[in-house]
Design an enzyme around this catalytic site. Structure first.
Site: not given
Length: 376
Positions: A92, A271
């Site tokens: 991320d 996720d």
């Protein structure tokens, strides 16, 4: 990176595929355990491979940048060598941390200035800098730098944020395409669709992202407090615009029911911290429903945690023993519960894949959703 669609469901937008990276293949739909600081909490890499059957894990740019830092990761030869995980990794960009650090950051056109949650030191993330950081971390899939807006969010703010996220994306792409990978394998950049829950903004953002023609795309800014139906409407709208021949990644989602519904809407990758975070509080996901293992009813239940699921933690330990560990605040309790929950999440997406191939996904999804809503 290459993505090949293998099967589609006749009654929904669900599909199966294979994502090819230099660190191995990823069969979709897939759930990615979250390893924020380079580790999935309380779970060994060996267990992730042999028990959970994870094919890709997620790391976080913000946390890894602060600790252990780029110097250490660079000297190790990248995150794969540092943590010993030999399969694909996604990072991320830190955009969500920008969102969550609202009291200690300032957002400007150039980037975001923030204070470390560790020692209060000041730092700045720019689109170019975040690309450089993720190059050094060495993830197979890296995310563009964006702003994740809160919910509810005024239209004017959502639009200004989306426009800035698009300008940041252009800068991310320019930097990424002009810099080489550091460790001898390829990396891929995914843009992120934003726009809060406003239909016109999500449409504009999805169109802008699709025009970039990257190897995959992500949907961000959801699961931040909006009703589930709003989330599903947004996913459906965006997925109708994003290229169908590229993987679609829904960031930070979510519950097992959310995942099944999003698969039906054409999402390929997921996720969420929920499996491990809930595990540490004694909330256990099983094939029969959700258990609060701390409850009195499990005190004398010596049956396996989840015999139908299979796997070491699910079949070796009893509910009574896990309850004892959690009530005693033993570290092993969090380890067993985390292993159980992650094994369940990976089982769920792999079973969904089998049902799509068999042409039975819609019926199975209905049955499974009812089970998942049960609180045992």
């Amino acid at each position: 990176m290459q993505f090949t669609i293998q099967a589609t469901d006749p009654e929904s937008k669900a599909r199966t595929g294979v994502l090819s990276t230099d660190h191995g293949l990823i069969e979709t739909p897939i759930f990615m355990p979250v390893g924020t600081a380079g580790t999935v909490k309380a779970v060994h890499q060996r267990e992730l491979v042999e028990d959970v059957r994870a094919e890709i894990i997620l790391g976080n740019t913000y946390h890894l940048y602060l600790r252990p830092g780029l110097d250490v990761i660079g000297k190790a030869g990248g995150l794969h060598r540092f943590n010993g995980w030999k399969r694909p990794i996604l990072t991320d960009s830190g955009g969500y941390q920008v969102y969550s650090l609202s009291n200690t950051r300032k957002i400007k056109e150039d980037g975001v200035t923030f204070k470390s949650h560790i020692d209060g030191s000041k730092h700045i993330f720019t689109p170019e800098g975040v690309m450089d950081i993720q190059r050094t971390i060495g993830a197979d899939i890296i995310m563009a730098f964006d702003e994740c807006t809160p919910y509810p969010c005024e239209y004017g703010y959502a639009r200004a944020s989306m426009d800035m996220t698009h300008r940041w994306l252009t800068r991310c792409i320019e930097r990424f395409d002009s810099t080489p990978a550091k460790y001898g394998y390829e990396q891929t950049l995914f843009p992120i669709v934003q726009g809060s829950t406003y239909k016109d903004l999500r449409q504009q953002s999805a169109e802008f992202v699709a025009e970039q023609r990257r190897e995959g795309n992500a949907i961000g800014g959801l699961a931040v407090g909006e009703p589930a139906e709003e989330m599903y409407k947004t996913i459906e709208l965006v997925n109708a615009i994003l290229p169908s021949d590229k993987p679609r990644y829904l960031m930070g989602v979510g519950t097992p029911e959310n995942i099944l519904e999003a698969i039906a809407l054409g999402v390929d990758m997921f996720d969420c911290v929920m499996p491990t975070r809930n595990a540490r509080h004694g909330i256990v996901f099983t094939t029969q429903g959700i258990i609060n293992i701390k409850n009195e009813r499990w005190k004398d239940d010596f049956s396996p945690i989840d015999e139908e699921l299979g796997g070491y933690a699910s079949t070796f330990y009893s509910k009574a023993y896990l309850r004892h560990l959690m009530r005693s605040e033993e570290i092993l309790g969090a380890q067993i519960a985390s292993l159980q929950n992650l094994t369940f999440y990976l089982w769920l997406v792999k079973q969904a894949r089998k049902e799509i191939v068999a042409g039975n996904f819609a019926k199975w999804k209905g049955i499974m959703t009812k089970k998942l809503m049960q609180r045992l």
